[in-house]
Scaffold this active site. Sequence first.
Site, PDB file in Angstrom:
ATOM      1  N   SER A  11       0.813  -1.220   0.000  1.00  0.00           N
ATOM      2  CA  SER A  11       0.000   0.000   0.000  1.00  0.00           C
ATOM      3  C   SER A  11       0.847   1.270   0.000  1.00  0.00           C
ATOM      4  O   SER A  11       0.451   2.291   0.536  1.00  0.00           O
ATOM      5  CB  SER A  11      -0.926  -0.005   1.226  1.00  0.00           C
ATOM      6  OG  SER A  11      -0.149  -0.099   2.412  1.00  0.00           O
ATOM      7  N   GLY A  12       2.044   1.186  -0.590  1.00  0.00           N
ATOM      8  CA  GLY A  12       2.887   2.375  -0.719  1.00  0.00           C
ATOM      9  C   GLY A  12       2.498   3.184  -1.949  1.00  0.00           C
ATOM     10  O   GLY A  12       1.443   2.950  -2.569  1.00  0.00           O
ATOM     11  N   ALA A  44       8.492   8.648   4.043  1.00  0.00           N
ATOM     12  CA  ALA A  44       9.460   9.412   3.245  1.00  0.00           C
ATOM     13  C   ALA A  44       9.544  10.865   3.709  1.00  0.00           C
ATOM     14  O   ALA A  44       8.553  11.573   3.746  1.00  0.00           O
ATOM     15  CB  ALA A  44       9.083   9.350   1.769  1.00  0.00           C
ATOM     16  N   GLN A  45      10.751  11.263   4.070  1.00  0.00           N
ATOM     17  CA  GLN A  45      10.982  12.659   4.466  1.00  0.00           C
ATOM     18  C   GLN A  45      11.424  13.454   3.250  1.00  0.00           C
ATOM     19  O   GLN A  45      10.963  14.546   2.984  1.00  0.00           O
ATOM     20  CB  GLN A  45      12.080  12.724   5.524  1.00  0.00           C
ATOM     21  CG  GLN A  45      11.731  12.053   6.819  1.00  0.00           C
ATOM     22  CD  GLN A  45      12.896  12.059   7.792  1.00  0.00           C
ATOM     23  OE1 GLN A  45      13.889  12.742   7.592  1.00  0.00           O
ATOM     24  NE2 GLN A  45      12.761  11.291   8.848  1.00  0.00           N
ATOM     25  N   ARG A 274      25.838   9.041  -1.784  1.00  0.00           N
ATOM     26  CA  ARG A 274      25.543   8.437  -0.480  1.00  0.00           C
ATOM     27  C   ARG A 274      26.522   7.349  -0.050  1.00  0.00           C
ATOM     28  O   ARG A 274      26.861   7.247   1.119  1.00  0.00           O
ATOM     29  CB  ARG A 274      24.144   7.828  -0.505  1.00  0.00           C
ATOM     30  CG  ARG A 274      23.116   8.860  -0.317  1.00  0.00           C
ATOM     31  CD  ARG A 274      21.779   8.283  -0.034  1.00  0.00           C
ATOM     32  NE  ARG A 274      20.901   9.423   0.119  1.00  0.00           N
ATOM     33  CZ  ARG A 274      19.600   9.378   0.005  1.00  0.00           C
ATOM     34  NH1 ARG A 274      19.005   8.238  -0.247  1.00  0.00           N
ATOM     35  NH2 ARG A 274      18.877  10.449   0.157  1.00  0.00           N
ATOM     36  N   GLU A 355      10.001  -0.244  -5.309  1.00  0.00           N
ATOM     37  CA  GLU A 355      11.265  -0.792  -4.802  1.00  0.00           C
ATOM     38  C   GLU A 355      11.345  -2.307  -4.960  1.00  0.00           C
ATOM     39  O   GLU A 355      12.437  -2.880  -5.007  1.00  0.00           O
ATOM     40  CB  GLU A 355      11.423  -0.390  -3.327  1.00  0.00           C
ATOM     41  CG  GLU A 355      12.842  -0.589  -2.814  1.00  0.00           C
ATOM     42  CD  GLU A 355      13.033  -0.087  -1.395  1.00  0.00           C
ATOM     43  OE1 GLU A 355      12.186   0.683  -0.893  1.00  0.00           O
ATOM     44  OE2 GLU A 355      14.050  -0.471  -0.786  1.00  0.00           O
ATOM     45  N   SER A 371      12.819   7.824  -5.799  1.00  0.00           N
ATOM     46  CA  SER A 371      11.999   6.615  -5.616  1.00  0.00           C
ATOM     47  C   SER A 371      10.509   6.923  -5.536  1.00  0.00           C
ATOM     48  O   SER A 371       9.701   6.156  -6.062  1.00  0.00           O
ATOM     49  CB  SER A 371      12.450   5.820  -4.395  1.00  0.00           C
ATOM     50  OG  SER A 371      12.720   6.675  -3.332  1.00  0.00           O
TER      51      SER A 371
HETATM   52  C1  SIN Z   1      16.296  11.565   2.588  1.00  0.00           C
HETATM   53  O1  SIN Z   1      15.419  12.365   2.882  1.00  0.00           O
HETATM   54  O2  SIN Z   1      17.467  11.700   2.906  1.00  0.00           O
HETATM   55  C2  SIN Z   1      15.917  10.337   1.853  1.00  0.00           C
HETATM   56  C3  SIN Z   1      15.392  10.661   0.547  1.00  0.00           C
HETATM   57  C4  SIN Z   1      15.581   9.531  -0.373  1.00  0.00           C
HETATM   58  O3  SIN Z   1      16.288   8.601  -0.048  1.00  0.00           O
HETATM   59  O4  SIN Z   1      15.033   9.577  -1.469  1.00  0.00           O
END
Ligand code: SIN
Length: 533
Positions: A11-12, A44-45, A274, A355, A371
């Site tokens: 349900s994403g 998600a932030q 990253r 994903e 994503s």
């Molecule tokens: C983040 O807010 O650092 C993650 C965002 C992401 O991985 O797309």
Amino acid sequence: MITYDVIIIGSGIAALQLARNLKKDLNVIIITKSKKHHSNSYRAQGGIAAAVGKDDHYSIHYQDTLEAGCFFQHEKTVHELVVQGPFLIRDLQQAGIRFDTTMEGELLLGMEGAHSRRRILHCGGDETGKHLINHLIAQLPSQIEIIEDAFVYELLIDSINNCCIGVKAMTANGQIHQYMGRSIVLATGGIGGLYSFTSNDPTVTGDGIALAYHAGAVLKDMEFIQFHPTLLYWKGETHGLISEAVRGEGAELINDNGKRVMENIHPLKELAPRHIVAKEIYEQRLQGKEVYLDISSITSFASKFPTITKFCEQQSISLSTNKIPVAPGCHFLMGGIAVNEVGETSIKGLFALGETAASGIHGANRLSSNSLLEGLFAGKKLAAYLNEYASSSKVAMNMKKIRTANISKQQGTWMLPKREEIQARMMQAAGIVRSHLKLLQLQRWLQQYMPTADERVDLDRMSVDEIQTFFMLTAALLVANAALIRQESRGAHIREDFPFPSQEWEKRHVIQTRALLERGRNKNEYPQVKIDA
Ligand code: SIN
């Protein structure tokens, strides 16, 4: 028994985007193992990346995406994604989603690592996922039923036609329900829950990957896993994500001597790709140093980052010190179930989205905030395909020939390990920096729990908890196999014994199927992994 046109598992954002774009006359259900809000998308932030800024263009977004992914992508799909980006954003705005804006009413565009332009759209600061998912769920057409707390544990396969025709789901009290469908869509997220340090929702433990594998589908690129550099780290555990947007706003990484961690490591420092930032923090921590985000240069932190402020408060970490303790953890699976351009797997009628799928968009490392965009893009694309074909697909349902996964292991003798042990071993051996020896030990440890081809057991007789642990072992083994066989470092896959990319591995993908691995096990060899040149 009803035969649904489309059964969506998960349900994403990808699942909801698919559901909202399907024709209203299709008979659709969404099945989720927990509550509908429990997903990585909800958490998600970081926002949604799209080339909507005045100084931006999809071709720049394209280039940034390819560079982050080490050019290991399916370029045509990436191109389509970035071209569609601004249209998908407009689509959401038209549906009533309000992205954060400047005082002048312009879209407020954030910066994140490896983006060469400000192009990240947010809602409510760092609450993007929550706003988006709440909105999409609220707007879901009323005829679409969401079944919560039902764990899909088996795919029903018509083995004559190599076609998925339904699923079996189990409720917490062990009740079994069978749902038949013309198109079955796995949108269960990635594998973050296989690791002890993760940004993921605890429900995300590789179910879709394991389901597809046991049904005989092809898996691809399982070694490519992104570790986010900055999870909140407190008292030996991680407690959620500290968004890269914090570094985008100027936070610096320092160690407990006050030394800047990314100085002389990469020209982009905190906003380097990253895997580079995560590796550096990992190495500092190996040397016994703690690492912090120094947020002293960020004004109005609490209003810009309400979720992160809440995480810190929950752990009684005072932001007045301007230092947030961080450690890297598992964030995103770039590989997954191999799919074609609309999301169909190697089994007819079985699709994978977001994903869960190895769509070719992210390559060896995902560009941040691509994503949610992928979920929107892939969900809409699959909807267009299913709108045309879902109800017309004439699958001969030969019930006698259903091949259930019927995973095998002598019941009664099967002692499953504790999940915490799987997570700790994955973190240690298939984590940020890998080596042949550690991966081999991990692989052997995981294999002892896996059934051999001639053992039979009925999943129906296991509990939800046991099946989930078994699925975690399955997904973990697929990661270990792939990470072991790729003898190079590329993007997020870092091998200390093969520290550089190798020409031999360029454009080669590690492909795994149940048939290949079982053959390998019978011969008492390593699982066989096909290299797809
Ligand atoms: C983040 O807010 O650092 C993650 C965002 C992401 O991985 O797309």
